[in-house]
Structure formats: C-alpha cells, structure tokens
Design a protein around this motif. Structure first.
Motif, PDB file in Angstrom:
ATOM      1  N   LEU A 172      25.625   3.659  48.013  1.00 16.31           N
ATOM      2  CA  LEU A 172      24.935   4.935  48.187  1.00 16.31           C
ATOM      3  C   LEU A 172      24.179   5.349  46.928  1.00 16.31           C
ATOM      4  O   LEU A 172      23.156   6.023  46.995  1.00 16.31           O
ATOM      5  CB  LEU A 172      25.934   6.041  48.551  1.00 16.31           C
ATOM      6  CG  LEU A 172      26.551   6.013  49.950  1.00 16.31           C
ATOM      7  CD1 LEU A 172      27.594   7.112  50.070  1.00 16.31           C
ATOM      8  CD2 LEU A 172      25.490   6.169  51.027  1.00 16.31           C
ATOM      9  N   TRP A 173      24.708   4.930  45.789  1.00 20.21           N
ATOM     10  CA  TRP A 173      24.137   5.331  44.494  1.00 20.21           C
ATOM     11  C   TRP A 173      23.440   4.177  43.794  1.00 20.21           C
ATOM     12  O   TRP A 173      23.269   4.172  42.577  1.00 20.21           O
ATOM     13  CB  TRP A 173      25.249   5.903  43.601  1.00 20.21           C
ATOM     14  CG  TRP A 173      25.900   7.093  44.235  1.00 20.21           C
ATOM     15  CD1 TRP A 173      26.997   7.110  45.043  1.00 20.21           C
ATOM     16  CD2 TRP A 173      25.460   8.455  44.137  1.00 20.21           C
ATOM     17  NE1 TRP A 173      27.275   8.383  45.457  1.00 20.21           N
ATOM     18  CE2 TRP A 173      26.356   9.228  44.922  1.00 20.21           C
ATOM     19  CE3 TRP A 173      24.402   9.084  43.467  1.00 20.21           C
ATOM     20  CZ2 TRP A 173      26.208  10.617  45.034  1.00 20.21           C
ATOM     21  CZ3 TRP A 173      24.272  10.457  43.595  1.00 20.21           C
ATOM     22  CH2 TRP A 173      25.164  11.206  44.369  1.00 20.21           C
ATOM     23  N   GLU A 174      23.014   3.203  44.573  1.00 20.06           N
ATOM     24  CA  GLU A 174      22.388   1.993  44.040  1.00 20.06           C
ATOM     25  C   GLU A 174      21.221   2.297  43.109  1.00 20.06           C
ATOM     26  O   GLU A 174      21.056   1.661  42.060  1.00 20.06           O
ATOM     27  CB  GLU A 174      21.917   1.128  45.209  1.00 20.06           C
ATOM     28  CG  GLU A 174      21.186  -0.136  44.825  1.00 20.06           C
ATOM     29  CD  GLU A 174      20.692  -0.888  46.046  1.00 20.06           C
ATOM     30  OE1 GLU A 174      20.058  -1.936  45.865  1.00 20.06           O
ATOM     31  OE2 GLU A 174      20.932  -0.422  47.181  1.00 20.06           O
ATOM     32  N   ASP A 175      20.404   3.271  43.460  1.00 21.57           N
ATOM     33  CA  ASP A 175      19.235   3.573  42.646  1.00 21.57           C
ATOM     34  C   ASP A 175      19.600   4.144  41.285  1.00 21.57           C
ATOM     35  O   ASP A 175      18.766   4.173  40.376  1.00 21.57           O
ATOM     36  CB  ASP A 175      18.314   4.545  43.388  1.00 21.57           C
ATOM     37  CG  ASP A 175      19.027   5.842  43.769  1.00 21.57           C
ATOM     38  OD1 ASP A 175      20.257   5.820  43.941  1.00 21.57           O
ATOM     39  OD2 ASP A 175      18.344   6.876  43.895  1.00 21.57           O
ATOM     40  N   SER A 176      20.845   4.583  41.115  1.00 18.78           N
ATOM     41  CA  SER A 176      21.270   5.187  39.846  1.00 18.78           C
ATOM     42  C   SER A 176      21.830   4.166  38.866  1.00 18.78           C
ATOM     43  O   SER A 176      21.848   4.429  37.655  1.00 18.78           O
ATOM     44  CB  SER A 176      22.335   6.265  40.113  1.00 18.78           C
ATOM     45  OG  SER A 176      21.831   7.272  40.959  1.00 18.78           O
ATOM     46  N   SER A 227       9.486   1.432  45.512  1.00 17.82           N
ATOM     47  CA  SER A 227       9.532   2.716  46.214  1.00 17.82           C
ATOM     48  C   SER A 227       9.968   3.805  45.240  1.00 17.82           C
ATOM     49  O   SER A 227      10.191   3.556  44.054  1.00 17.82           O
ATOM     50  CB  SER A 227      10.520   2.637  47.378  1.00 17.82           C
ATOM     51  OG  SER A 227      11.846   2.473  46.886  1.00 17.82           O
ATOM     52  N   GLU A 228      10.130   5.009  45.765  1.00 20.26           N
ATOM     53  CA  GLU A 228      10.607   6.115  44.943  1.00 20.26           C
ATOM     54  C   GLU A 228      12.033   5.874  44.478  1.00 20.26           C
ATOM     55  O   GLU A 228      12.447   6.370  43.432  1.00 20.26           O
ATOM     56  CB  GLU A 228      10.532   7.430  45.729  1.00 20.26           C
ATOM     57  CG  GLU A 228       9.124   7.856  46.126  1.00 20.26           C
ATOM     58  CD  GLU A 228       8.262   8.222  44.930  1.00 20.26           C
ATOM     59  OE1 GLU A 228       8.836   8.506  43.853  1.00 20.26           O
ATOM     60  OE2 GLU A 228       7.024   8.215  45.063  1.00 20.26           O
ATOM     61  N   GLU A 229      12.805   5.117  45.244  1.00 19.06           N
ATOM     62  CA  GLU A 229      14.184   4.841  44.871  1.00 19.06           C
ATOM     63  C   GLU A 229      14.267   3.848  43.714  1.00 19.06           C
ATOM     64  O   GLU A 229      14.978   4.065  42.742  1.00 19.06           O
ATOM     65  CB  GLU A 229      14.962   4.295  46.071  1.00 19.06           C
ATOM     66  CG  GLU A 229      15.210   5.333  47.154  1.00 19.06           C
ATOM     67  CD  GLU A 229      16.096   4.787  48.254  1.00 19.06           C
ATOM     68  OE1 GLU A 229      16.470   3.602  48.183  1.00 19.06           O
ATOM     69  OE2 GLU A 229      16.402   5.548  49.180  1.00 19.06           O
ATOM     70  N   ILE A 230      13.568   2.727  43.849  1.00 18.52           N
ATOM     71  CA  ILE A 230      13.559   1.674  42.825  1.00 18.52           C
ATOM     72  C   ILE A 230      12.117   1.248  42.607  1.00 18.52           C
ATOM     73  O   ILE A 230      11.467   0.761  43.529  1.00 18.52           O
ATOM     74  CB  ILE A 230      14.419   0.469  43.248  1.00 18.52           C
ATOM     75  CG1 ILE A 230      15.863   0.905  43.501  1.00 18.52           C
ATOM     76  CG2 ILE A 230      14.385  -0.621  42.178  1.00 18.52           C
ATOM     77  CD1 ILE A 230      16.752  -0.197  44.032  1.00 18.52           C
ATOM     78  N   GLY A 231      11.638   1.429  41.391  1.00 15.18           N
ATOM     79  CA  GLY A 231      10.237   1.157  41.090  1.00 15.18           C
ATOM     80  C   GLY A 231       9.940  -0.290  40.775  1.00 15.18           C
ATOM     81  O   GLY A 231       9.048  -0.585  39.971  1.00 15.18           O
ATOM     82  N   LEU A 232      10.665  -1.230  41.397  1.00 16.45           N
ATOM     83  CA  LEU A 232      10.455  -2.660  41.203  1.00 16.45           C
ATOM     84  C   LEU A 232      10.256  -3.326  42.557  1.00 16.45           C
ATOM     85  O   LEU A 232      10.877  -2.936  43.555  1.00 16.45           O
ATOM     86  CB  LEU A 232      11.667  -3.297  40.510  1.00 16.45           C
ATOM     87  CG  LEU A 232      11.990  -2.824  39.086  1.00 16.45           C
ATOM     88  CD1 LEU A 232      13.351  -3.364  38.650  1.00 16.45           C
ATOM     89  CD2 LEU A 232      10.915  -3.266  38.105  1.00 16.45           C
TER      90      LEU A 232
END
Length: 358
Positions: free
Chosen positions: A30-34, A73-78
């Motif tokens: 759930l918190w992968e982007d962090s 994406s907005e979650e992960i910029g790669l």
C-alpha cells in the motif's frame, strides 16, 4: 453455535498464518511509493509522445525481449521495463537507466507483489489466494455472529491485555468485529479479481453482451524502423485527453502493439482504455473504450483501486492499512493460540495424575 465456533477455530488455526502473510505483504505494498527511494522516483511524469518514445527506445536498447513498459506516474516518477526472461529496469525521465535486476528477488516490490498475489507459486498460488479470500469472507461473517453473544464485554484493544488464551480470544473477537467491514471489502474485491466468474455471476443483472475487438495477426513485426513517437502519437489520438500508462509488445509475430490509457473517469492507475497499433506505420487497428462498456465492467474496473487503496486518498489508505494489520494480528494470534493450546493439551495428557495436578 458450537459447531460454528469449532469450524471457525480450526480453520483459523490451519490458515491463519497464511492470511497473516497476505495481510502483511499487502499492507507494505500500500505504501510502495513511499519506500522506493531510487533517484528520480519523485520526478513529475513526462507525457509527450517524444518523451515516452525516448523511454521505449532506451528500454529496447537496454536488453532484448522487452515485454512491456509501464510509464512514470504521480506515484513513481520512473518508467518500469519488464523483459521476457523476468529481468527488468527502472528508467528515469531523462533516459538514464537507474536500476537493473535479473529476477524478482532483487527488487522488494516485485517479490512482495508475487507473494501477495501468487504466494510465490504462480497460477496455483493465485488460486489459493482466491480460496483464502472466500475463507476470509466466511471468517468475518461467522466471527461477527459469534461475537454477538459476548457483545456486552466488548473492549477494543490493538494488542491483547495478556498472553493468556482467554485474553487472546477476547482481543481476537473484538478486533475482528471492528475490522470486519474493511476485511469484507478487502476479501470481496480480492476474490472477485482472482475469480472473474464470481463477479460475472454477481453482476450479470447489470451486464450486457460485450464483444471484444478482433485483433489482426498478419501485421509486420516490431523492428528497428518502428517509429515509437508515431506509435504513441497515433494511439493518443484515440483518447486525446487520456494519459498513456503502459505499452505492451506483441505476444506473437503479426500481432499489434497494445497501449493502455487512463481516462479521467477511470480509477485503475494504469487504466482500462486500450488502443492497438500496427508496428509498421503506427496506425490504429483496434480500440476498447470502457466509456462504451456496461455497468458491470464499470464495477469490475473499481475492484483493484479499492482493494489497493489507489483511490480515496490518504484516509482510505490508512483504513486499508488498519485492515491489513488487523488481519496480521488476527491470523498470527489465532494460529499461535490454537496450536499452543493443542500441544499444551497433548503434553498434559501424557503426564501422570500427580504431575498434572502439580
């Protein structure tokens, strides 16, 4: 009621640990982007055909056998490139290859995803997780029924007051009833994703016959002459206001390139809007627009984003985090107390009457 309690207790003792693993892995995801702290992970996503084409070109040059590339994406910029041999790469917006891996064990988000969805056992493991989802639904409903008899003693605690059997049972009962609405949602959405036949039956009253587009199988193959900027630009013309989210290479020679878009009304992060493009010339050969779909497909599209807290903002993510951690505690303590009680009873059985009394 005794039979219901017996079934609830024995089933929890047998599968509680596996449910705890699923709950913990899902909570972390759930918190992968962090916690993906690679360079460029927080960059704003590029969206022009030229910028996306550059990422595709880098992915193709990095290793042979590109399977798909998921755009930043907005979650992960790669950009994330995945290859047919199971390897992959993260590519920054400027085309720099930030990280490479040869298998899922080199990236925690990959093996955690595989653990949560497949229990590291492929399609067989996916079936098991679906069955566990059904069991969790049954647990939640039967647990609420069993709790009702003792509702006057309800006291919510995040942790058992003591490590005695009775205290653990009370904690399990009260924590379970508090988390039951969220656990029902998590179990129902997860099960319906694993077993589409269930969702088809449940949603049949609002479903219409929806014929999928026929795709050509006699197109030219992807080659060095494929103009990725033209491919993206032409595909974008099918959904002018949508964001390109993923490009999938043809699964077999003669098939088109598939590109997924996310339109404004879609909740799924990678969208369900498809455009299929010819590798030679970049012309659109088919499309599948969910805006033209029925009510049932609209509901199905919402299952994953609700389950993975991709909608609802911070508060829904916190709510699903609570559900995941509650499942961890419920599963672990249920298994521990059940088997501890069984082994303790067995060891006592073999003691002499005098030893048992002492």
């Amino acid at each position: 009621m005794k039979l219901l309690s017996l079934l609830h207790r024995w089933t929890g003792g047998l599968v509680g640990l596996v449910l705890a693993v699923i709950g913990l892995s899902g909570t972390v995801l759930l918190w992968e982007d962090s916690w993906i702290l690679l360079d460029g992970a927080n960059d704003a996503p590029a969206s022009s055909p030229a910028e996306l084409a550059k990422a595709i070109e880098v992915a193709v040059e990095t290793a042979p056998g590109l399977s798909r590339i998921t755009f930043a994406s907005e979650e992960i910029g790669l950009h994330q490139a995945i290859y047919l041999d199971g390897s992959g790469a993260y590519i920054a917006q400027d085309g720099t290859v930030i990280d490479r891996w040869s298998g899922i064990w080199e990236r925690p988000e990959l093996w955690l995803f595989d653990l949560h969805h497949y229990l590291l056992m492929g399609e067989f493991g996916k079936t098991i997780t679906g069955v566990l989802g059904i069991i969790l639904l049954a647990f939640t409903i039967t647990g609420a029924i069993l709790w009702w008899r003792t509702r006057k003693t309800f006291r919510f605690r995040l942790w058992p007051a003591r490590y005695t059997a009775s205290a653990i049972v009370r904690h399990h009962r009260d924590l379970g009833v508090v988390g039951s609405p969220l656990l029902l949602i998590a179990a129902a959405t997860g099960t319906m994703m694993v077993f589409p036949a269930i969702s088809s039956v449940l949603l049949s009253p609002i479903a219409n016959a929806d014929a999928k587009p026929e795709l050509p199988s006699d197109l030219a193959s992807v080659s060095e002459s494929t103009d990725w900027a033209v491919v993206i630009a032409n595909a974008q013309s099918a959904y002018p206001s949508a964001a390109a989210r993923r490009l999938m290479m043809p699964a077999a020679p003669g098939e088109p390139i598939a590109i997924r878009f996310r339109q404004d009304f879609e909740w799924t992060p990678n969208g369900r809007s498809y455009a299929w493009v010819s590798p030679e010339g970049g012309s659109i050969v088919a499309k599948d627009d969910p805006a033209m779909g029925d009510a049932a497909s609209t509901v199905v599209e919402k299952l994953y984003p609700i389950h993975a807290a991709k909608v609802g903002g911070f508060l829904w993510r916190i709510a699903m985090t609570f559900a995941g951690l509650a499942l961890v505690l419920l599963g672990l303590l249920a298994s521990w107390s059940f088997w501890r009680g069984k082994f303790s009873s067995r060891s006592t059985k073999f003691l002499s009457p005098v030893e048992s009394a002492n």
